[in-house]
Design an enzyme around this catalytic site. Sequence first.
Site, PDB file in Angstrom:
ATOM      1  N   TYR A  21       3.456  59.610  44.679  1.00  0.00           N
ATOM      2  CA  TYR A  21       4.025  58.245  44.701  1.00  0.00           C
ATOM      3  C   TYR A  21       5.027  58.052  45.712  1.00  0.00           C
ATOM      4  O   TYR A  21       5.590  59.036  46.358  1.00  0.00           O
ATOM      5  CB  TYR A  21       4.650  57.960  43.426  1.00  0.00           C
ATOM      6  CG  TYR A  21       4.950  56.504  43.035  1.00  0.00           C
ATOM      7  CD1 TYR A  21       3.886  55.394  42.808  1.00  0.00           C
ATOM      8  CD2 TYR A  21       6.362  55.933  43.196  1.00  0.00           C
ATOM      9  CE1 TYR A  21       4.077  54.085  42.732  1.00  0.00           C
ATOM     10  CE2 TYR A  21       6.558  54.616  42.976  1.00  0.00           C
ATOM     11  CZ  TYR A  21       5.771  53.682  42.826  1.00  0.00           C
ATOM     12  OH  TYR A  21       5.807  52.497  42.517  1.00  0.00           O
TER      13      TYR A  21
ATOM     14  N   ASN B  72       7.842  57.442  46.354  1.00  0.00           N
ATOM     15  CA  ASN B  72       9.395  57.665  46.326  1.00  0.00           C
ATOM     16  C   ASN B  72       9.382  59.398  46.301  1.00  0.00           C
ATOM     17  O   ASN B  72      10.449  59.500  46.015  1.00  0.00           O
ATOM     18  CB  ASN B  72      10.032  57.123  45.229  1.00  0.00           C
ATOM     19  CG  ASN B  72       9.517  57.310  43.731  1.00  0.00           C
ATOM     20  OD1 ASN B  72       8.419  58.374  43.649  1.00  0.00           O
ATOM     21  ND2 ASN B  72      10.043  57.134  42.654  1.00  0.00           N
ATOM     22  N   LYS B  73       8.204  60.040  46.307  1.00  0.00           N
ATOM     23  CA  LYS B  73       8.345  61.399  46.404  1.00  0.00           C
ATOM     24  C   LYS B  73       8.613  62.050  47.520  1.00  0.00           C
ATOM     25  O   LYS B  73       8.328  61.188  48.486  1.00  0.00           O
ATOM     26  CB  LYS B  73       7.111  61.972  45.680  1.00  0.00           C
ATOM     27  CG  LYS B  73       6.645  61.492  44.212  1.00  0.00           C
ATOM     28  CD  LYS B  73       7.928  61.799  43.228  1.00  0.00           C
ATOM     29  CE  LYS B  73       7.501  61.692  41.800  1.00  0.00           C
ATOM     30  NZ  LYS B  73       7.114  60.239  41.508  1.00  0.00           N
ATOM     31  N   HIS B  74       8.952  63.461  47.672  1.00  0.00           N
ATOM     32  CA  HIS B  74       9.071  63.916  48.928  1.00  0.00           C
ATOM     33  C   HIS B  74       8.074  63.939  49.780  1.00  0.00           C
ATOM     34  O   HIS B  74       8.139  63.724  50.972  1.00  0.00           O
ATOM     35  CB  HIS B  74       9.678  65.229  48.810  1.00  0.00           C
ATOM     36  CG  HIS B  74      10.954  65.613  48.365  1.00  0.00           C
ATOM     37  ND1 HIS B  74      11.497  65.073  47.281  1.00  0.00           N
ATOM     38  CD2 HIS B  74      12.069  66.475  48.913  1.00  0.00           C
ATOM     39  CE1 HIS B  74      12.741  65.530  47.142  1.00  0.00           C
ATOM     40  NE2 HIS B  74      13.099  66.206  48.273  1.00  0.00           N
TER      41      HIS B  74
END
Length: 372
Positions: free
Chosen positions: A180, A182-184
Site C-alpha cells: 500500500y 504508506n509502506k516502505h
Amino acid sequence: MKFIPVNTPLLNGNELKYLTECITTGWISSEGPFIKEFEAKFSSYIGQKHGIAVSNGSAALDIAIKALGICMGDEVIMPTFTIISPAQSIVTAGATPVLVDCSLTNWNMNVVEIESKITERTKAILVVHIYGLPVDMSSILTLAKRYKLKIIEDAAEVHGQTYNGQKCGSFGDVSIFSFYPNKHITTGEGGMILTNDQHLADRCQKLRNLCFEPYGPRFVHYELGWNYRMTNLQAALGLAQLEQIDYFIDKKRKLGSFYQRELSFLKDFGFLLPEESSDFAENIYWVFGLVASSEEEKENLVAFLNQNKIATRPFFWCMHEQPVFKEMGLFQNESYPNAEKLARNGFYLPSGLGTEEEDLERVVSVIKNYKN
C-alpha cells in the site's frame, strides 16, 4: 498554509521508466515480465525461496490461510491490536481468532500470553509486526516447534526490518507483505506471499488465479480460489521501489530520530513515544506514533493539529471491540487493557517517505505551541 498529509509516497527512481515500458510493450495485465522479476528479487531480498505477487496484503492473508488448510473448527492465535485484515481472513475461512494483548513498550503482541491460549484446535500463530519493531520471534518459533503449529508472519509494516539480523518475513511457514502507498515500498495496491515450501508456493499461485488447473482444459475448475493477481504495472512500480529500499529505510530512521529528539519533552506530559530499539532490532518507523495520557488529551492534540492543517491517523482499533465481530458472538467479555489504551489514546504523525524536512519541523513547532 500548506496541508501536510499523514503519508506521501516517494517515487523518484525508475518508476516512470518501468511503467513506460509496460505501456509501450502492452504488458499491463498479470501476464507481464515484471511480475516474475519482482517476485524473484523481493523473495531473495527477504530470504525466502518463493514469492507470489498478489493484489493486496489482505488477499495475501486469505490465500495463506487457505493454503495452510486452516478451516472450520480451527483456531489461530493473533494479536488483538492490529488492522482487521488478519482476523477477517481467519473468520472468513471458518476458523476462530484467539487473541492476546500487546506490550506498552514495543506495541507488539505479548508473546508471554500465547502458550496459555494454545488448545488442541490451535493450528497456527499469526504474527503481526506492528509499527516498526519486530515481534520476539525466538519465543514464537520455540512454541511453534513444541506444539507443531504453523507460523503466518504478517510483515506488511516492516519491509527490510530485521530480527536479530535476519529479515522479518523470513520466519513464517508463510509470510505476507503489503505494498500500500504508506509502506516502505509501494505498488499502489499490491501484496506478496513468501514461503520456502514448494508445495505451499504452488497452492498459493493456484489460489490467486481462480484455481485454474495447470494441466487439462483451461476453464474446468475443481476448487474455488480468487482473482487476486498483481498486474505488470504494479510489479514494475514495486521493482523500482525495491531498488531504493536501503535509502528508504535510512530516510525513515532519520525521520524517526528527528521526532524522537524534538518530541521527547512530551514524556513529561505522560505521552508514550515509540521505543527506539529493542533487544532484537532498531526501530524502522513505518509510522511515528504517539500515545497520549488520556483519550481527551489525544483528541485535543489531534484537533489542534488538524486546525493547523496537519493530518494524523488513529491507531488500530482492537479486534475484541470490533462491532462486526461482536455481532458474530466473538470475544465475549474479553478485555485486553494494553491494546485498549493504545487504541483509544494512540495516533500517528505525518511520517511518509515523501514528507519534507520543513514539514517535520512545522509538525514539531505546532505540537510545541500546543503544550506552551
